[in-house]
Design a protein around this motif. Sequence first.
Motif, PDB file in Angstrom:
ATOM      1  N   HIS A 183       0.843  -1.204   0.000  1.00  0.00           N
ATOM      2  CA  HIS A 183       0.000   0.000   0.000  1.00  0.00           C
ATOM      3  C   HIS A 183       0.883   1.262   0.000  1.00  0.00           C
ATOM      4  CE1 HIS A 183      -3.681   2.350   1.212  1.00  0.00           C
ATOM      5  NE2 HIS A 183      -2.764   3.138   1.764  1.00  0.00           N
ATOM      6  N   HIS A 187       1.458   4.322  -2.894  1.00  0.00           N
ATOM      7  CA  HIS A 187       1.475   5.796  -2.779  1.00  0.00           C
ATOM      8  C   HIS A 187       2.731   6.357  -3.452  1.00  0.00           C
ATOM      9  CE1 HIS A 187      -2.066   6.256  -0.400  1.00  0.00           C
ATOM     10  NE2 HIS A 187      -1.581   5.719   0.705  1.00  0.00           N
ATOM     11  N   HIS A 210      -6.564   7.925  -1.957  1.00  0.00           N
ATOM     12  CA  HIS A 210      -6.976   6.527  -1.841  1.00  0.00           C
ATOM     13  C   HIS A 210      -8.029   6.181  -2.894  1.00  0.00           C
ATOM     14  CE1 HIS A 210      -5.120   7.018   2.225  1.00  0.00           C
ATOM     15  NE2 HIS A 210      -4.592   5.874   1.824  1.00  0.00           N
ATOM     16  N   ASP A 223      -3.811   0.757   5.555  1.00  0.00           N
ATOM     17  CA  ASP A 223      -2.626   0.975   6.400  1.00  0.00           C
ATOM     18  C   ASP A 223      -3.000   1.465   7.809  1.00  0.00           C
ATOM     19  OD1 ASP A 223      -3.381   3.461   5.578  1.00  0.00           O
ATOM     20  OD2 ASP A 223      -1.466   4.022   4.670  1.00  0.00           O
TER      21      ASP A 223
HETATM   22 ZN   LIG Z   1      -2.737   5.128   2.349  1.00  0.00          ZN
END
Ligand SMILES: [Zn+2]
Length: 253
Positions: A183, A187, A210, A223
């Motif tokens: 995750h 990003h 997101h 997360d």
């Molecule tokens: Zn995140």
Amino acid sequence: MKTPRTNCLCLLLLILLAQACRKPVLPEQVPVQTHDAERPVGRAARELLSDSIYTSLTLEVQYMTGYAPDSAALGNLRSFLFRHVHKPAGIRTVITEIPPAKDTLNSLEEVAAIEKQYRTRYSKEGDAVVYLLYTNGVFIEPEMLGYAYRSNSAVVFGKNLHENSNTRRRPARTDLETKVLQHELGHLMGLVNVGTPLQSEHKDAAHGKHCSNRRCLMYYLIDTEESPTFLLQKPLPRLCAACRRDLRANGGK
Ligand SMILES: [Zn+2]
Ligand SMILES: [Zn+2]
């Protein structure tokens, strides 16, 4: 006939001319790599996804005593990266232990200061470097398991990760750590709409950067401490088709 005064003037002119022709002295340059590493999240997305500047990738992983990374989770992260980025010269992992922090980390600035003190590698000569820090404590936002905080840097809050895995009604450490790492790398690869532009509408407006798809790896709870309840259900979340399309359009696989 030239007088000594004229001679003096000619000499002065020559000196001035010579100085004007010399290369200007620039102020000492800040190493580009260090500066690059301080860019905000998403700025290195294209560099990480494509091989136009960097053909290989190094993951520099540093962990505080007692919070060594799970080797299977790091292996899963490498497979994830091989699936989505063009790095024909390979992806390698370098792991080192660093001293533990004394207190709770109160800000991302404190996390960045630890990085500054211990990090040894920066992107250069065709090799992109991503820095992953495993801390021994909890973050001031105690629900967070991980955080991507700069273009090439992410932190995993080790204590929180341990407390939320390998116990009753919690997922296996490898599963939870895999998803948090993937995750955060998502990003850094510019998801969602943070450096990698949207190809379709799937950004979760209420939870910036997101994905709105609940089954996607980039869903906002992945997360956080809410994540374990998701991970008890199989299959484990992966990038949805919309996120994968975004990555491909920005130089990824
Ligand atoms: Zn995140
Ligand atoms: Zn998605």
